[in-house]
Scaffold this motif. Structure first.
Motif, PDB file in Angstrom:
ATOM      1  N   GLU A 128     -23.994 -50.646 -26.450  1.00  0.00           N
ATOM      2  CA  GLU A 128     -23.752 -50.870 -25.018  1.00  0.00           C
ATOM      3  C   GLU A 128     -22.784 -52.015 -24.773  1.00  0.00           C
ATOM      4  OE1 GLU A 128     -26.241 -52.319 -21.047  1.00  0.00           O
ATOM      5  OE2 GLU A 128     -27.263 -52.103 -22.992  1.00  0.00           O
ATOM      6  N   LYS A 129     -22.948 -53.112 -25.500  1.00  0.00           N
ATOM      7  CA  LYS A 129     -22.139 -54.303 -25.258  1.00  0.00           C
ATOM      8  C   LYS A 129     -21.196 -54.613 -26.421  1.00  0.00           C
ATOM      9  CE  LYS A 129     -25.616 -56.323 -22.217  1.00  0.00           C
ATOM     10  NZ  LYS A 129     -26.515 -57.477 -21.961  1.00  0.00           N
ATOM     11  N   ARG A 130     -21.007 -53.649 -27.302  1.00  0.00           N
ATOM     12  CA  ARG A 130     -20.086 -53.860 -28.413  1.00  0.00           C
ATOM     13  C   ARG A 130     -18.639 -53.695 -27.939  1.00  0.00           C
ATOM     14  NH1 ARG A 130     -22.703 -53.121 -33.406  1.00  0.00           N
ATOM     15  NH2 ARG A 130     -24.852 -53.852 -33.148  1.00  0.00           N
ATOM     16  N   PRO A 131     -17.715 -54.472 -28.497  1.00  0.00           N
ATOM     17  CA  PRO A 131     -16.304 -54.336 -28.097  1.00  0.00           C
ATOM     18  C   PRO A 131     -15.724 -53.021 -28.609  1.00  0.00           C
ATOM     19  CG  PRO A 131     -16.530 -55.888 -29.926  1.00  0.00           C
ATOM     20  CD  PRO A 131     -17.930 -55.556 -29.476  1.00  0.00           C
ATOM     21  N   LYS A 170     -27.228 -46.948 -26.723  1.00  0.00           N
ATOM     22  CA  LYS A 170     -27.852 -48.197 -26.289  1.00  0.00           C
ATOM     23  C   LYS A 170     -27.458 -49.356 -27.197  1.00  0.00           C
ATOM     24  CE  LYS A 170     -30.385 -50.836 -23.774  1.00  0.00           C
ATOM     25  NZ  LYS A 170     -29.957 -51.177 -22.398  1.00  0.00           N
ATOM     26  N   HIS A 181     -33.052 -54.533 -22.061  1.00  0.00           N
ATOM     27  CA  HIS A 181     -32.958 -54.300 -23.499  1.00  0.00           C
ATOM     28  C   HIS A 181     -33.561 -52.950 -23.902  1.00  0.00           C
ATOM     29  CE1 HIS A 181     -31.614 -58.415 -23.914  1.00  0.00           C
ATOM     30  NE2 HIS A 181     -32.708 -58.853 -23.304  1.00  0.00           N
ATOM     31  N   SER A 239     -27.758 -49.108 -12.585  1.00  0.00           N
ATOM     32  CA  SER A 239     -28.584 -49.266 -13.766  1.00  0.00           C
ATOM     33  C   SER A 239     -29.962 -48.693 -13.591  1.00  0.00           C
ATOM     34  CB  SER A 239     -28.702 -50.758 -14.110  1.00  0.00           C
ATOM     35  OG  SER A 239     -29.403 -51.415 -13.077  1.00  0.00           O
ATOM     36  N   GLY A 258     -27.543 -48.075 -20.388  1.00  0.00           N
ATOM     37  CA  GLY A 258     -26.720 -49.231 -20.088  1.00  0.00           C
ATOM     38  C   GLY A 258     -26.621 -49.411 -18.583  1.00  0.00           C
ATOM     39  N   ARG A 259     -26.037 -50.515 -18.185  1.00  0.00           N
ATOM     40  CA  ARG A 259     -25.944 -50.807 -16.754  1.00  0.00           C
ATOM     41  C   ARG A 259     -25.146 -49.745 -16.018  1.00  0.00           C
ATOM     42  NH1 ARG A 259     -22.550 -53.440 -13.373  1.00  0.00           N
ATOM     43  NH2 ARG A 259     -21.077 -53.856 -15.053  1.00  0.00           N
ATOM     44  N   THR A 260     -24.163 -49.151 -16.697  1.00  0.00           N
ATOM     45  CA  THR A 260     -23.327 -48.135 -16.053  1.00  0.00           C
ATOM     46  C   THR A 260     -23.311 -46.824 -16.840  1.00  0.00           C
ATOM     47  OG1 THR A 260     -21.350 -48.945 -17.226  1.00  0.00           O
ATOM     48  CG2 THR A 260     -21.827 -49.903 -15.062  1.00  0.00           C
ATOM     49  N   SER A 261     -24.307 -46.616 -17.702  1.00  0.00           N
ATOM     50  CA  SER A 261     -24.301 -45.435 -18.569  1.00  0.00           C
ATOM     51  C   SER A 261     -25.631 -44.703 -18.495  1.00  0.00           C
ATOM     52  CB  SER A 261     -24.034 -45.836 -20.024  1.00  0.00           C
ATOM     53  OG  SER A 261     -22.878 -46.640 -20.121  1.00  0.00           O
TER      54      SER A 261
END
Length: 259
Positions: free
Chosen positions: A179-182, A176, A61, A46, A96-99
């Motif tokens: 990032e956490k959307r399914p 961004k 964020h 990250s 993102g953490r991995t992006s």
């Protein structure tokens, strides 16, 4: 336009460390007995860990922006997520953490074709999703895009094209925000209603559209009657016509083969 398959380019591309699969870099875990463990020299995926110089952890964020990107016009279009400038990240943007995102102007690539290969060598195997964001700002982009496509395939990059600075900024912002959307947000929605399933099945037959499919079901009542109808009878359905009826009839009369 410059030829991107010359010996110097191939030498640089051939010397790149190409990952077999995108992996996160290994980070040494702090010792359980250490009260104040020293900061790791490894770079976390990250890019948000504290550096050896004591830089505070990054805000998860925010879009992390490399300090060298300060002044890039695309930043003016990133309005819905906060930005944090840092000089301790390898890519241009961390979304993102991995992006991460590497930004490249096509005009700059034409002048410095080896630049992106050198950046990828430094990036190594960090990050699972590595986006190459290319701003198309030249009148004849085909040869350069062909070269970058080749590099993207070899280096496991996702290449995104933007046709102006505003569009490039929005792409970064969208990565961004999602990032956490399914993943089901972009997956095909499967209809559960039998009537809707039948409509969808009929519209898979070109050039039958939803209106035609609804008219067929209204006229014949069910799929069996549609299959058994003659081509002439199908052509009499309102809005269908002889051309669509011929195609539909031919498709429905073809045998269903199982492997």
């Amino acid at each position: 336009m410059e030829d991107f398959d010359d010996d110097s380019f191939n030498d640089v591309l051939g010397s790149m460390e190409m990952p077999a699969a995108a992996k996160q870099p290994k980070v040494d875990a702090p010792s359980a007995t250490a009260v104040n463990p020293a900061p790791s020299n490894s770079t976390e995926t990250s890019g948000s860990s504290s550096s050896a110089s004591g830089k505070p952890a990054a805000n998860p964020h925010c879009v992390l922006v490399h300090s060298k990107q300060r002044g890039n016009p695309i930043l003016k279009s990133i309005l819905n997520v906060p930005l944090e400038f840092r000089d301790d990240i390898v890519p241009d943007y961390v979304v993102g953490r991995t992006s991460c995102v590497l930004y490249l102007s096509l005009k700059y690539h034409n002048l410095n074709p080896d630049y992106i290969c050198q950046r990828l060598k430094v990036l190594g195997k960090m990050y699972e999703l590595r986006v190459l964001l290319v701003q198309v700002d030249t009148p004849e982009p085909n040869n350069a895009l062909k070269s970058l496509t080749r590099i993207s395939l070899l280096a496991d990059l996702t290449m995104m094209l933007a046709w102006n600075a505003e569009e490039a900024g929005k792409i970064i912002e969208t990565y961004k925000q999602f990032e956490k959307r399914p993943p089901d947000l972009i997956m095909e929605r499967v209809e559960s209603n039998p009537h809707q399933k039948l409509l969808a099945a009929l519209t898979n037959i070109k050039p039958v559209n939803k209106t035609d499919a609804a008219a067929l079901l209204h006229t014949f009542g069910n799929l069996g009657n549609i299959i058994n109808a003659s081509e002439e009878r199908l052509s009499q359905v309102m809005g269908l016509g002889p051309r669509k009826a011929k195609k539909l009839y031919k498709t429905l009369q073809e045998p269903f083969l199982s492997k």
